[in-house]
Every structure is written in structure tokens, then in C-alpha cells.
Design a protein around this motif. Sequence first.
Motif, PDB file in Angstrom:
ATOM      1  N   GLN A 350       1.016  -1.243   0.089  1.00  0.00           N
ATOM      2  CA  GLN A 350       0.085   0.011   0.071  1.00  0.00           C
ATOM      3  C   GLN A 350       0.655   1.252  -0.034  1.00  0.00           C
ATOM      4  O   GLN A 350       1.920   1.226   0.731  1.00  0.00           O
ATOM      5  CB  GLN A 350      -1.094  -0.168   1.264  1.00  0.00           C
ATOM      6  N   LYS A 378      -5.716  -1.265  -7.310  1.00  0.00           N
ATOM      7  CA  LYS A 378      -6.705  -0.586  -6.358  1.00  0.00           C
ATOM      8  C   LYS A 378      -7.011  -1.136  -5.053  1.00  0.00           C
ATOM      9  O   LYS A 378      -7.351  -0.339  -4.233  1.00  0.00           O
ATOM     10  CB  LYS A 378      -7.773  -0.521  -7.286  1.00  0.00           C
ATOM     11  N   ARG A 381      -5.675  -0.296  -1.605  1.00  0.00           N
ATOM     12  CA  ARG A 381      -6.321   0.915  -0.796  1.00  0.00           C
ATOM     13  C   ARG A 381      -5.365   2.019  -0.601  1.00  0.00           C
ATOM     14  O   ARG A 381      -4.999   2.415   0.596  1.00  0.00           O
ATOM     15  CB  ARG A 381      -6.890   0.385   0.584  1.00  0.00           C
ATOM     16  N   HIS A 382      -4.723   2.539  -1.623  1.00  0.00           N
ATOM     17  CA  HIS A 382      -3.594   3.530  -1.576  1.00  0.00           C
ATOM     18  C   HIS A 382      -4.293   4.770  -0.598  1.00  0.00           C
ATOM     19  O   HIS A 382      -5.370   5.041  -0.716  1.00  0.00           O
ATOM     20  CB  HIS A 382      -2.939   3.989  -2.881  1.00  0.00           C
ATOM     21  N   ARG A 383      -3.483   5.463  -0.062  1.00  0.00           N
ATOM     22  CA  ARG A 383      -3.744   6.844   0.702  1.00  0.00           C
ATOM     23  C   ARG A 383      -3.049   8.048   0.304  1.00  0.00           C
ATOM     24  O   ARG A 383      -1.868   7.962  -0.074  1.00  0.00           O
ATOM     25  CB  ARG A 383      -3.610   6.320   2.164  1.00  0.00           C
ATOM     26  N   GLY A 402     -10.477   4.778  -5.393  1.00  0.00           N
ATOM     27  CA  GLY A 402     -10.334   4.111  -4.327  1.00  0.00           C
ATOM     28  C   GLY A 402      -9.394   4.327  -3.249  1.00  0.00           C
ATOM     29  O   GLY A 402      -8.751   3.491  -2.557  1.00  0.00           O
ATOM     30  N   ILE A 404      -7.822   6.530   0.104  1.00  0.00           N
ATOM     31  CA  ILE A 404      -8.198   6.928   1.329  1.00  0.00           C
ATOM     32  C   ILE A 404      -7.728   8.062   1.746  1.00  0.00           C
ATOM     33  O   ILE A 404      -6.292   8.319   1.378  1.00  0.00           O
ATOM     34  CB  ILE A 404      -7.763   5.810   2.296  1.00  0.00           C
ATOM     35  N   ASP A 496     -13.049   3.038  10.122  1.00  0.00           N
ATOM     36  CA  ASP A 496     -12.305   3.455   8.959  1.00  0.00           C
ATOM     37  C   ASP A 496     -10.906   3.411   8.814  1.00  0.00           C
ATOM     38  O   ASP A 496     -10.184   3.003   7.946  1.00  0.00           O
ATOM     39  CB  ASP A 496     -12.993   4.709   8.381  1.00  0.00           C
ATOM     40  N   ALA A 500      -8.455   1.309   6.725  1.00  0.00           N
ATOM     41  CA  ALA A 500      -7.207   1.867   5.974  1.00  0.00           C
ATOM     42  C   ALA A 500      -5.927   1.335   6.260  1.00  0.00           C
ATOM     43  O   ALA A 500      -4.876   1.255   5.470  1.00  0.00           O
ATOM     44  CB  ALA A 500      -6.942   3.465   6.559  1.00  0.00           C
ATOM     45  N   HIS A 502      -6.054  -2.404   6.248  1.00  0.00           N
ATOM     46  CA  HIS A 502      -6.371  -3.784   5.902  1.00  0.00           C
ATOM     47  C   HIS A 502      -6.480  -4.384   7.094  1.00  0.00           C
ATOM     48  O   HIS A 502      -6.516  -5.649   7.317  1.00  0.00           O
ATOM     49  CB  HIS A 502      -5.363  -4.388   5.101  1.00  0.00           C
TER      50      HIS A 502
END
Length: 551
Positions: A350, A378, A381-383, A402, A404, A496, A500, A502
Motif C-alpha cells: 500500500q 486498487k 487501498r492507497h492513501r 479507491g 483513502i 475506517d 485503511a 487492511h
Amino acid sequence: MKYSHKFLTTLILTLSSASLFAQTTLIKNVQGYTLNGETLQAFSAITFTEDKIDQLFTKQDKIDSQPDWHIIDGNGATMLPGLIDAHGHVLNYGQSLMTADLVGTRSEQAAVQRTLKYAHENPTLTWITGRGWNQVQWDVKTFPTKETLDVVFPDKPVWLRRVDGHAGWANSKAMALAGITQQSISPEGGSIIRDNNGQPTGVFIDNAMALIEKNIAPLTITQQKNILLKAMHSLASLGLTSVHDAGIDSETLTAFQQLSAEGKMPIRINAMLYLPTNQWQQTLDKGTFHSADHMLNFNSVKIQADGALGSRGAAMIEDYSDHAGHKGLLLHDNQSLSHYINSAMQAGFQVNTHAIGDNANKIVLDLYQTAIKKNNSKVLRHRVEHAQILRLIDIPRFHDLGIIASMQATHATSDKNMAVDRIGEDRILGAYAWRKLLNAKTVIAAGSDFPVESANPFFGLHASVTRQDKQNLPKNGWYPEEKMTRVEALKTFTIDAAFAGHQEKIIGSLAPGKKADFILLTDNYFTSDESKLWQNQVLSTWVNGIQVYKK
């Protein structure tokens, strides 16, 4: 390999005995709350066996307690899922507990005096280090100079980091050790601040900080472990059961791994490897890491695109409103940034990229869009870390890609006195834009960015709900249209934030089968006066069904 019947029988009996004697704990008489999807669920009692939750009970439920249960009376305390800080700096936080604390100083001279007091209390130190000054909060809102430090520290090197970690203040001794002169050149992505005569003033921005810091002896693994332990126990006392450590090197990862193997970690850590640091590629090549008890996870990287708003290092598309001709700093060119992003995605990690200015955010979103498609990543969940100042047209891209938004509510209440000055009335509409992001279906993972801000998560919950500082200013909140509800704010600090990392299947809410991570509080988060949310006190913190802090 074949095993004898006797060995297998013994093994089965041993496992059966272990399960028979597993301790079940009942905590009753609580005002409990957890999120079940988007719905707030209330409960009055909970049972858990070892590290897993068995059942939640309402007041109407009959509890068939067993003689061998360990029963605890909650005495009416409020119970919430363990809070998760999705962006903090554990080693830096631990060091801040052991260096000169300059947070809250109201003048340059006050910061010097506090540093001098610390030096007197620690006479054996070869370097005097500290953190927390913020010239924006000083009576004279200008950067400090080496001269004020030189008066009291003529012979001992001093290095004091700004509160956001994106600038540092050195005395002449520290600069001499680093070989800094009028001829010194600012590195790419950094700046040596100079006076009208071209002389370095003692303040170094972003990448230029390394010119000083390379002369400070690095910590040993043993020293790091001691500092990390001190930090984690302090964080547990604030109600944090999990922290995403936003940018560590391979040595600090080793320190965490040793603590995890020794069973010494009081809270969960999601470690992000900072790119680039020494041996970063070799560390990625070894792959992701998850301890058996999920106390330590390593499946992400941290990259930094730009600096901070307070030091005007945040990369803007147009000039700063209060500094014509200046657009901030990009710490990498696009080719290098793209290389780091793609290297991590290809290795299955990630990617979490620091972006504060609108230009940095646009560039990161653009590079993510290309890299996600190229690497089909995707699902990772890249931020974007901070996502602080956004063009309005970029806000929907978070959900579409997708991505965060990893945000820190107290940055808004700390920056409110200077943010409009920096970026003006138009760009501020896309800054600290929690409601706009939520309305665009973006997942927001909350944190504090400690030690830049206080690690106390209730400060962040209060700021999320009120958009006010602890003095309840401004009235009705700063750009109040961006407020969150109490449920939304709690969600950003629990399920949440777990998503973020996983980890939403094991932590982030209280439900049968999930980990027994929870906190007990003095005040009811949902019924107390919103102006006092930041004052809530932690009575106890539990991780994996073990009490790791008690007031």
C-alpha cells in the motif's frame, strides 16, 4: 513426517485442555457503543475469551455467567472500541518525551529559555535537541535566528525541530559542525533560510534539515526499542490501541520486530517504510510482514511529496497569498516520485503519500491514477496522507480511484489562524474539507500526526465535531459546514482507520470474533457537551483482551 498415535492423542488433549481453561471475562454495567456498519449499536456488557470477543449484551439480555468467569463491574463507564491513530510518528513521539518540549511557547526567547532549562537538567548531552516551536503562534510571527541560541549556547550544538517536523533551528555551533557557510547551497527540495546579507539565519527547511541532522549520532537498536516502548505505553494511556507509524526506516522496523517477537508491544503498530531510506528496496523485496498476534503489521510505505503549510513548504499551484513568487517545495521530481510509487505497488505494498498543497495533491492523484492502472493495485487501498488543500475538482477522484484520505482534524484547528493568510479565501474552500470528501463517498482515516499535534485522540474527535479549538473558538466553528457528526468522527478513528490498515475484519468495532480492543472512559462521548469532548479521560485500555493501561 509421520507422528505416532500417542503423540497425536497427547496433542489433542493438550489443545482441548487449553481451550477448557481459557479465561472468559465479563465486563458489565457499561455504557457501550460500537459501529455496526453505518449504525451505532449500544450495549451494556461484553464477554471475551482470551483475545476474542464472544458476545455483546443489552440491558434486556439475560447473561448466563459461569462460575469460572472473571467478572468486572464497569461502574457505568463508557466503553468504545479501541481508538486508532492512522498517522503518527512513534519514534519521534518517544523522542519528544525525552527532549526539550517547545510546544506552546509564545516567543522565540521563551523557546530559548525552555531549551536552556532542559539543557541544565541534562548536562551530559553532547547535542541539545528539541521540538515543538511554531513561529505562527509567537508574538512576532517570524522565523527564529541562530543568534538568540548563541547567547546561551556558545559552545554546545543545538538543533530544534519545528512542530510540524518540516523545519529546524540551529545555533552557530551546530552549523559549524555541518560546515554551513554563506556559500552553502540549498539542496533540491529544501531551503537554507538567509538574511538580507545572504547569511544563513539558522533555519533549515525540509531536505535542508539533513545538512545538520547527519552530524547527530544515530540511535542504536536498543535505544530505539526503549524509546518506542516509552512511546507506546504513553499512547495506550490516551486510549489508542493501534497506530499507523507514518514513515520509519529499516532499523526502526527491526526494533519493532524484536519487540513483537519478545511479546513486549502494548499496542498494535502498522509500520510504513519511508521511501527513500537506506536499503528501502531490499526491505520491500522481503515482502510484507504480519506477526501472528497482529500486533505488528508491515504492508505499506510512506512517501513525501511536499512540505508543510506553516513553513510555506506545501507545494501550491499558484503563489502563496502572503508570499508573492513562492509556491512551496516539491521534495521529488515527478520521475523519482513515480519510481517510488510504482516500486512499492509492484512489490504489493500500500502506498501512502504525504501531500499538503493543492499542487502536491494533484500530482500524487495523477501519479496514483496511472500507477494503479498499470499495477492493477486498487485493492491495496492507497492513501493520501493529510490531503490538506485540494482543488474542488480533485475531491471526487479519491472515491473514483479507491484512495483513502488520511487526515488529522487538529491540523485545521491549529492552522485556522494562518491558513487563510497563506492560501486566500478561494483555495481555503478545498482545505480541511472533511464534509466535501465524505459527501463524495471518500473514506477518511483519522489521526493526529503526533508529535506535530497532541497524540490525544479526543482532541481530534472534538475538532472533528466542533471545528473549534479547546477555547471553543471561533464561535460556531471554523468553516462549520465541514463539521462531522459524532458518529462520523468516531468512525474515522475506528472502523475506517482499521479499513485503511487492511484490518477491519479484526479491529475497529466490537463484535463477536473480533479482537478485544476497547477503552473505558470517564465521560459519555455521545451525551456529554460537545465543547468538552476533548476533556474525556481514559480509565483503562485493553488490547487483545489484556489491560495495558489503568488510570
